[in-house]
Design a protein around this motif. Structure first.
Motif, PDB file in Angstrom:
ATOM      1  N   ALA A  58      16.295  -5.699 -10.702  1.00 24.31           N
ATOM      2  CA  ALA A  58      16.823  -4.041 -11.691  1.00 24.31           C
ATOM      3  C   ALA A  58      15.427  -2.869 -11.494  1.00 24.31           C
ATOM      4  O   ALA A  58      16.029  -2.035 -10.918  1.00 24.31           O
ATOM      5  N   SER A  59      13.978  -2.955 -11.560  1.00 28.65           N
ATOM      6  CA  SER A  59      13.203  -2.119 -11.118  1.00 28.65           C
ATOM      7  C   SER A  59      13.141  -1.359 -10.248  1.00 28.65           C
ATOM      8  O   SER A  59      12.983   0.070  -9.454  1.00 28.65           O
ATOM      9  N   ARG A  60      13.568  -2.428  -9.099  1.00 29.86           N
ATOM     10  CA  ARG A  60      13.844  -1.505  -7.680  1.00 29.86           C
ATOM     11  C   ARG A  60      12.344  -0.912  -6.721  1.00 29.86           C
ATOM     12  O   ARG A  60      12.556  -0.319  -6.593  1.00 29.86           O
ATOM     13  N   ASN A  61      11.292  -1.706  -6.768  1.00 27.09           N
ATOM     14  CA  ASN A  61      10.098  -1.196  -6.902  1.00 27.09           C
ATOM     15  C   ASN A  61       9.313  -2.110  -5.934  1.00 27.09           C
ATOM     16  O   ASN A  61       8.657  -2.856  -7.094  1.00 27.09           O
ATOM     17  N   TRP A  62      10.202  -1.830  -5.012  1.00 25.67           N
ATOM     18  CA  TRP A  62       9.064  -2.845  -3.607  1.00 25.67           C
ATOM     19  C   TRP A  62       8.006  -3.186  -3.708  1.00 25.67           C
ATOM     20  O   TRP A  62       7.059  -4.138  -3.367  1.00 25.67           O
ATOM     21  N   PHE A  92       5.232  -1.948  -5.369  1.00 23.09           N
ATOM     22  CA  PHE A  92       4.744  -2.590  -6.410  1.00 23.09           C
ATOM     23  C   PHE A  92       5.244  -4.814  -6.609  1.00 23.09           C
ATOM     24  O   PHE A  92       3.717  -4.738  -6.841  1.00 23.09           O
ATOM     25  N   GLY A  93       6.381  -4.470  -6.360  1.00 25.86           N
ATOM     26  CA  GLY A  93       6.070  -5.863  -6.118  1.00 25.86           C
ATOM     27  C   GLY A  93       5.372  -6.970  -4.602  1.00 25.86           C
ATOM     28  O   GLY A  93       5.407  -7.888  -5.119  1.00 25.86           O
ATOM     29  N   ALA A  94       5.695  -6.026  -3.909  1.00 29.37           N
ATOM     30  CA  ALA A  94       4.537  -6.915  -2.501  1.00 29.37           C
ATOM     31  C   ALA A  94       2.832  -6.871  -3.374  1.00 29.37           C
ATOM     32  O   ALA A  94       2.682  -7.736  -3.352  1.00 29.37           O
ATOM     33  N   ALA A  95       2.686  -5.685  -4.112  1.00 29.23           N
ATOM     34  CA  ALA A  95       1.291  -5.467  -4.255  1.00 29.23           C
ATOM     35  C   ALA A  95       1.157  -6.586  -5.990  1.00 29.23           C
ATOM     36  O   ALA A  95       0.117  -7.394  -5.498  1.00 29.23           O
ATOM     37  N   LEU A  96       2.303  -7.546  -6.597  1.00 32.35           N
ATOM     38  CA  LEU A  96       1.750  -8.491  -7.825  1.00 32.35           C
ATOM     39  C   LEU A  96       2.315  -9.680  -6.390  1.00 32.35           C
ATOM     40  O   LEU A  96       1.513 -10.912  -6.819  1.00 32.35           O
ATOM     41  N   SER A  97       2.370  -9.500  -5.285  1.00 28.73           N
ATOM     42  CA  SER A  97       2.693 -10.808  -4.804  1.00 28.73           C
ATOM     43  C   SER A  97       1.024 -11.555  -3.882  1.00 28.73           C
ATOM     44  O   SER A  97       0.662 -12.257  -4.432  1.00 28.73           O
ATOM     45  N   VAL A  98       0.521 -10.206  -3.541  1.00 29.77           N
ATOM     46  CA  VAL A  98      -0.099 -10.106  -3.139  1.00 29.77           C
ATOM     47  C   VAL A  98      -1.147 -11.069  -3.922  1.00 29.77           C
ATOM     48  O   VAL A  98      -2.134 -11.442  -3.835  1.00 29.77           O
ATOM     49  N   LEU A 106       0.455  -1.280   0.127  1.00 30.92           N
ATOM     50  CA  LEU A 106       0.451   0.195   0.192  1.00 30.92           C
ATOM     51  C   LEU A 106       0.703   1.152   0.325  1.00 30.92           C
ATOM     52  O   LEU A 106       0.289   2.094  -0.479  1.00 30.92           O
ATOM     53  N   LEU A 107       2.149   1.319  -0.062  1.00 30.43           N
ATOM     54  CA  LEU A 107       3.221   2.385   0.411  1.00 30.43           C
ATOM     55  C   LEU A 107       3.696   2.778  -1.013  1.00 30.43           C
ATOM     56  O   LEU A 107       3.180   1.689  -1.955  1.00 30.43           O
ATOM     57  N   GLN A 108       4.456   3.196  -1.475  1.00 28.78           N
ATOM     58  CA  GLN A 108       4.907   4.103  -2.303  1.00 28.78           C
ATOM     59  C   GLN A 108       6.714   3.805  -2.351  1.00 28.78           C
ATOM     60  O   GLN A 108       6.919   3.977  -1.184  1.00 28.78           O
ATOM     61  N   LYS A 109       7.477   3.445  -3.449  1.00 34.11           N
ATOM     62  CA  LYS A 109       8.762   3.078  -3.500  1.00 34.11           C
ATOM     63  C   LYS A 109      10.212   4.624  -2.947  1.00 34.11           C
ATOM     64  O   LYS A 109       9.401   5.468  -3.107  1.00 34.11           O
ATOM     65  N   GLY A 110      10.781   4.182  -3.376  1.00 37.38           N
ATOM     66  CA  GLY A 110      11.825   5.490  -3.077  1.00 37.38           C
ATOM     67  C   GLY A 110      12.970   4.981  -1.693  1.00 37.38           C
ATOM     68  O   GLY A 110      13.089   4.101  -0.854  1.00 37.38           O
ATOM     69  N   GLY A 111      13.557   5.664  -1.101  1.00 38.08           N
ATOM     70  CA  GLY A 111      14.608   5.505  -0.686  1.00 38.08           C
ATOM     71  C   GLY A 111      15.550   4.686  -1.382  1.00 38.08           C
ATOM     72  O   GLY A 111      15.753   3.989  -1.665  1.00 38.08           O
ATOM     73  N   THR A 112      16.192   3.684  -0.333  1.00 39.28           N
ATOM     74  CA  THR A 112      17.372   2.945  -0.604  1.00 39.28           C
ATOM     75  C   THR A 112      17.061   1.450  -0.572  1.00 39.28           C
ATOM     76  O   THR A 112      17.420   0.499  -1.704  1.00 39.28           O
ATOM     77  N   SER A 113      16.186   1.402   0.249  1.00 40.13           N
ATOM     78  CA  SER A 113      15.958   0.138   0.544  1.00 40.13           C
ATOM     79  C   SER A 113      14.621  -0.721  -0.187  1.00 40.13           C
ATOM     80  O   SER A 113      13.458  -1.123  -0.618  1.00 40.13           O
ATOM     81  N   GLY A 114      13.501   1.162  -1.131  1.00 37.13           N
ATOM     82  CA  GLY A 114      13.036   0.428  -2.000  1.00 37.13           C
ATOM     83  C   GLY A 114      11.486   1.041  -1.419  1.00 37.13           C
ATOM     84  O   GLY A 114      10.457   0.707  -2.585  1.00 37.13           O
ATOM     85  N   VAL A 115      11.598   1.390  -0.271  1.00 36.28           N
ATOM     86  CA  VAL A 115      10.292   1.402   0.178  1.00 36.28           C
ATOM     87  C   VAL A 115      10.069   2.912   0.737  1.00 36.28           C
ATOM     88  O   VAL A 115      11.257   3.567   1.783  1.00 36.28           O
ATOM     89  N   ASP A 116       9.057   3.941   0.490  1.00 35.58           N
ATOM     90  CA  ASP A 116       9.166   5.605   0.930  1.00 35.58           C
ATOM     91  C   ASP A 116       8.538   4.922   2.362  1.00 35.58           C
ATOM     92  O   ASP A 116       6.825   4.492   2.656  1.00 35.58           O
ATOM     93  N   TRP A 117       9.132   4.790   3.378  1.00 34.99           N
ATOM     94  CA  TRP A 117       8.395   4.486   4.591  1.00 34.99           C
ATOM     95  C   TRP A 117       7.177   4.971   5.310  1.00 34.99           C
ATOM     96  O   TRP A 117       6.238   5.016   5.609  1.00 34.99           O
ATOM     97  N   ALA A 118       7.118   6.854   4.715  1.00 33.68           N
ATOM     98  CA  ALA A 118       6.194   7.705   5.532  1.00 33.68           C
ATOM     99  C   ALA A 118       4.986   7.365   4.050  1.00 33.68           C
ATOM    100  O   ALA A 118       4.298   8.950   4.602  1.00 33.68           O
ATOM    101  N   SER A 119       5.489   6.924   3.073  1.00 33.41           N
ATOM    102  CA  SER A 119       3.880   7.804   2.443  1.00 33.41           C
ATOM    103  C   SER A 119       2.757   7.073   2.592  1.00 33.41           C
ATOM    104  O   SER A 119       3.077   6.001   3.821  1.00 33.41           O
ATOM    105  N   VAL A 120       1.994   7.915   2.564  1.00 34.58           N
ATOM    106  CA  VAL A 120       0.173   7.682   2.905  1.00 34.58           C
ATOM    107  C   VAL A 120      -0.149   6.015   1.884  1.00 34.58           C
ATOM    108  O   VAL A 120       0.518   6.055   0.724  1.00 34.58           O
TER     109      VAL A 120
END
Ligand code: ATP
Ligand code: MG
Lengths: 352, 293, 257
Positions: free
Chosen positions: B259-263, B265-271, B36-50
């Protein structure tokens, strides 16, 4: 039996399952078993014999009541601290251990010294004549041999009480008879209280000092075999042990009993209303027609070698078995009228 | 006895349940959150996103340069391909697995055990290595390819990197999953039923259809699930045999973590993959219940 | 007519056996091929096996794989054994417990792998051998659990009762009776867990940190880089190990007591 109790069971109740599906398997059972007594629990399948034994061994805990062994309350004690040993119906010999190791198992647990264990194991195996099989595995033994090893294993630690749950039921008839005699001898030799479970009434009668007949979680009657056989107090006990004729009768005032159509017998009964009359087949006698208590018709006779078994039809309907040991007499024709004598001392009056 | 049996059992269960709970259950919950979050940061997730459903919308719509949403079918196509591949594989496994299980059940004791071992071994051997074996067979200079090309009237054919190669590889990977549950059903089969059917005049084929297959029903369902579900999430087979053109769900999930580093979205695909799996499992359970009635 | 034989089933079965085994055999045969283009046969040689023995990356990956498989299998077998002891014999909630234990079997591995990756990164757990051991332990539990529970189910309760009857307390009963009788099941479970971990690619692929590849991860990246006869050789070694271990487990499970 001597004065003190080896096993004292007081008001034991046990249910399995919970809530609505709970089944009461033992209902307020009390028994006192004397020292060195050979005591047998006898009853049909599912009456709670095994459960009672397992409660005494400690594999199950009672819901209510007290179990004492040698005067000590052991109701809550785990099995490994109870001075009783069990001979399991399936023997439960440890398959990964040799005969010797099986028999020495308890001694090792009790921390006995090695050489002492060896001599004790030797003695125990000697007692059941299995000495030459000490190094074998249980899987390399016949059923009878396994049985003996199971006995030796349970006897080796010299328990105060030995519990035996249908130990002979897996054996064939001949071996079973042999083992019955051996069991009895062993008990005399070892001087241990035996609590034996069986549903074979003949086995119970031959082996025991006392028998308790169980049904549906209750002990119906308890006493020496002779008393159980000859003076059953319940219809169920009478019917369960040996062959017996049960006649519907009516207790009349003035010590009279009416059996069917106008036949009355003088007999002290102390009851009123409908009762059951019980008589063993061998206690009734054949007479000439009119000379007995009542007349009956012979349906057929079976030759049993040492006796004749007659099946009679009573005037009110219903059949009657009669065992006649004087085989020498001339055979009777089927359908002939005979007299039937019912000696008063052979008759038991039971509640219905 | 000492500790209450319930307490003792709980104590015994704790290590296993805790391990699976913490290393399977908790990660799944976290994954749902991250989807439900947005990508970003070095770890691939923007933890602060809405938290929002944006990642799920991305499966269907895509923002155009001017901000209008346009339908993007590429992910849907991959989804569809995954489902179709899984269905095709399940069908192929059933087609080949059924006769094998039937044959095994009719064998003698030792032969049966040997067959069982032979079917079980691939089940346990390295999936990667087994797919690699097909890779070297189907390669242009590989055995099969050379034979096919020698006789092919259409000139050289490409055997690798297409849907067929993936289907071959998936069937190869999961066939034991079909055979084993079918075999357990046939093993317990009461052959007298078949005698009865013949006695009542059924031919061989009719007896098969009217007696054997209905009894095999539960095994067919179980086997189909065991094949379909791992197929849906397959990664190794399409990665090795499918090349870049025949992607499946597993591949695009992996890409989001590579390569895409969009966790998110990857999480959403997994869901989505989990949801597909749940739908299939529920329908099978419903089917089973209906049959049971 | 043999009632148990259906026409064509034999032929199909043999075909399926060929389908299952021929590709693997081809792979094995080619691993002995001297030619360096992996798929053109020249003559037999053990060159590639010699190569993999001296390749430092393969050595390191092998060591990692073995450490990982041992650690995960020991952990999983221990936990599975404890769990099996709790669920066997009239445990009312067995269905629910087994549903949880079997979760790693049912869920798509890739999903669990990426989810674990995200958890580890979020918690700051360093990727590498430690992370892989944790994850492998979890998904090996159901594999270890099955044979142990099967063995336990087949074991009469009366052996343990007999031991307690003969004065062994609960711990001694476990050590002297339960454990020895359960041993083949435990070994079978351990073997399966070991093979499962050793063969795992996906979870390790996501969780292996830099410098801690396992053999399957190494093989995958080697294939990506181009097919070489070395891969054939190392693949063959992996196959042989799996087949041996699985056969061992198979026979252990069938062992009579
Ligand atoms: N662990 C248990 N859980 C639930 N019910 C039980 C359990 N053990 C025994 N029962 C029930 O208790 C009743 C008495 O069983 P028990 O084994 O004591 O009978 P038994 O007299 O020994 O019979 P048998 O001659 O067949 O051995 C039976 O109805 C049985 O189903
Ligand atoms: Mg019983």
């Amino acid at each position: 039996m001597s004065g003190s109790s080896a096993v004292s069971i007081r008001n034991i109740s046990k249910s399995f399952g919970r809530g609505a599906s709970a089944v009461r398997v033992l209902d307020d059972v009390s028994v006192e078993i004397g020292e060195r007594e050979f005591f047998t629990l006898l009853g049909p399948s599912g009456c709670g014999k095994t459960t009672l034994l397992r409660l005494i061994a400690g594999f199950e805990l009672a819901d209510r009541g007290v179990i004492a062994i040698g005067g000590q309350d052991l109701t809550q004690t785990p099995p490994f601290r109870r001075p009783v040993n069990t001979v399991f119906q399936s023997y439960a010999l440890f398959p990964h251990l040799t005969v010797e190791q099986n028999v020495g198992f308890a001694l090792e647990e009790q921390g006995m010294a090695r050489d002492k264990i060896r001599s004790r194991v030797g003695e125990a195996l000697e007692m059941v004549r299995m000495h030459s099989f000490a190094r074998r595995r249980p899987s390399e033994l016949s059923g009878g041999q396994q049985q003996r090893v199971a006995l030796a294993r349970a006897l080796a630690p010299r328990p105060q009480v030995l519990l035996l749950d249908e130990p002979l039921s897996a054996l064939d008839l001949k071996l079973r008879k042999e083992m019955q005699i051996e069991l009895k001898q062993l008990q005399a030799e070892a001087g241990i209280t035996f609590l034996f479970v069986t549903h074979d009434q003949e086995e119970a009668l031959t082996l025991s000092d006392r028998v308790a007949v169980m049904q549906g979680g209750h002990i119906l009657q308890m006493g020496p075999p002779r008393e159980i056989y000859e003076a059953p107090t319940h219809r169920f006990v009478a019917d369960f042990i040996g062959d017996i004729n049960l006649l519907e009768a009516e207790a009349l005032p003035g010590d009279q009993l009416r059996i069917g159509q106008g036949v009355t017998l003088p007999m002290a009964h102390g009851k009123a209303g409908a009762v059951t009359l019980a008589i063993r087949p061998e206690r009734a006698r054949l007479t000439a027609p009119g000379a007995g208590t009542l007349d009956a018709t012979l349906i057929h006779s079976a030759y049993l070698g040492t006796a004749l078994l007659h099946k009679l039809e009573l005037p009110g309907g219903g059949t009657f078995l009669l065992r006649q040991s004087e085989v020498a007499q001339t055979p009777l024709e089927s359908g002939s009228r005979v007299g039937l004598a019912l000696p008063a001392d052979a008759l038991r009056v039971l509640d219905q | 006895m000492s500790a209450s049996p319930t307490l003792r059992r709980l104590g015994l269960l704790t290590p296993a349940l805790a391990t699976i709970g913490l290393l399977v259950g908790v990660p799944l919950l976290l994954m749902f959150w991250i989807s439900l979050l947005q990508k970003g940061g070095t770890s691939g997730v923007d933890w602060a996103s809405v938290p929002s459903g944006a990642n799920y919308l991305r499966l269907v719509w895509e923002e155009d340069f001017d901000g209008t949403m346009i339908v993007n079918t590429s992910y849907l196509l991959i989804l569809l391909r995954s489902v179709l591949q899984a269905a095709l594989t399940t069908g192929l496994c059933l087609l080949f697995g059924l006769p094998v299980a039937l044959w095994m059940a009719g064998l003698g004791r030792t032969q049966r055990d040997i067959m069982l071992l032979l079917i079980t071994i691939p089940f346990w051997t390295n999936l990667l290595v087994r797919n690699y074996a097909w890779l070297i067979i189907l390669r242009e200079d590989g055995l099969v390819a050379q034979t096919v090309n020698a006789v092919s009237p259409f000139g050289p054919v490409q055997l690798l990197y297409n849907d067929l190669a993936v289907a071959i590889g998936l069937t190869y990977s999961f066939l034991p999953f079909m055979i084993l549950p079918l075999y357990t059903v046939f093993e317990k089969f009461d052959w007298r039923l078949l005698e009865a059917a013949h006695d009542l005049g059924a031919t061989r084929a009719r007896a098969l259809r009217r007696v054997v297959l209905p009894i095999a029903g539960p095994g067919i369902l179980a086997g189909s699930l065991l094949v379909f579900i791992p197929c849906l999430g397959a990664f190794v087979t399409p990665a090795l045999l499918g090349g870049g053109k025949t992607l499946m769900l597993g591949n695009i999930i992996q890409m989001q973590f590579g390569a895409s580093r969009n966790w998110p979205f990857g999480a959403a695909l997994s869901v989505v993959l989990l949801a597909l799996m749940l739908i299939v499992m529920t329908s099978v359970a419903l089917l089973r219940n209906r049959r049971a009635k | 007519m043999n009632i148990r034989r259906f026409p064509m089933t034999r032929e199909v079965s043999l075909l399926v056996l060929a389908y299952l085994y021929v590709p693997v055999l081809v792979l094995v045969v080619y691993s002995f091929n001297a030619n360096r283009t992996a798929t053109i046969w020249s003559h037999a040689s053990l060159d590639w096996y010699g190569r993999i023995l001296t390749n430092p990356s393969i050595q390191a990956a092998t060591v990692n794989s073995l450490i990982l498989a041992f650690a995960a299998a020991i952990g999983a077998t221990t936990f599975a054994l404890l769990a099996a002891l709790a669920t066997s014999r009239a445990f009312p909630r067995r269905g629910a417990v087994e549903a949880v234990l079997n979760m790693p079997l049912i869920l798509p591995e890739i999903v669990v792998a990426v989810a674990t990756l995200m958890l580890f990164v979020a918690l700051g757990v360093q990727l590498g051998l430690g992370a892989m051991i944790l994850a492998h332990t979890a998904f090996c539990i159901p594999f270890a659990y099955l044979p142990i529970r099967a063995r336990l189910e087949g074991m009469s309760r009366s052996y343990e009762e007999a031991a307690q009857d003969l004065y062994a307390n609960r711990f001694r009963t476990f050590r002297r009776v339960t454990l020895p009788l359960l041993w083949p099941g435990i070994l079978a479970g351990f073997t399966l867990a070991f093979v499962t971990s050793l063969d795992d690619f996906l979870t390790s692929f996501f969780l292996s940190g830099p410098g801690t590849t396992t053999l399957p991860v190494y093989i995958f990246s080697a294939i990506r880089a181009g097919i070489t006869p070395e891969i054939n050789a190392i693949s063959t070694v992996m196959l042989v190990i799996s087949v041996l271990l699985v056969s061992l487990s198979f026979f252990l499970s069938r062992l009579r007591r």
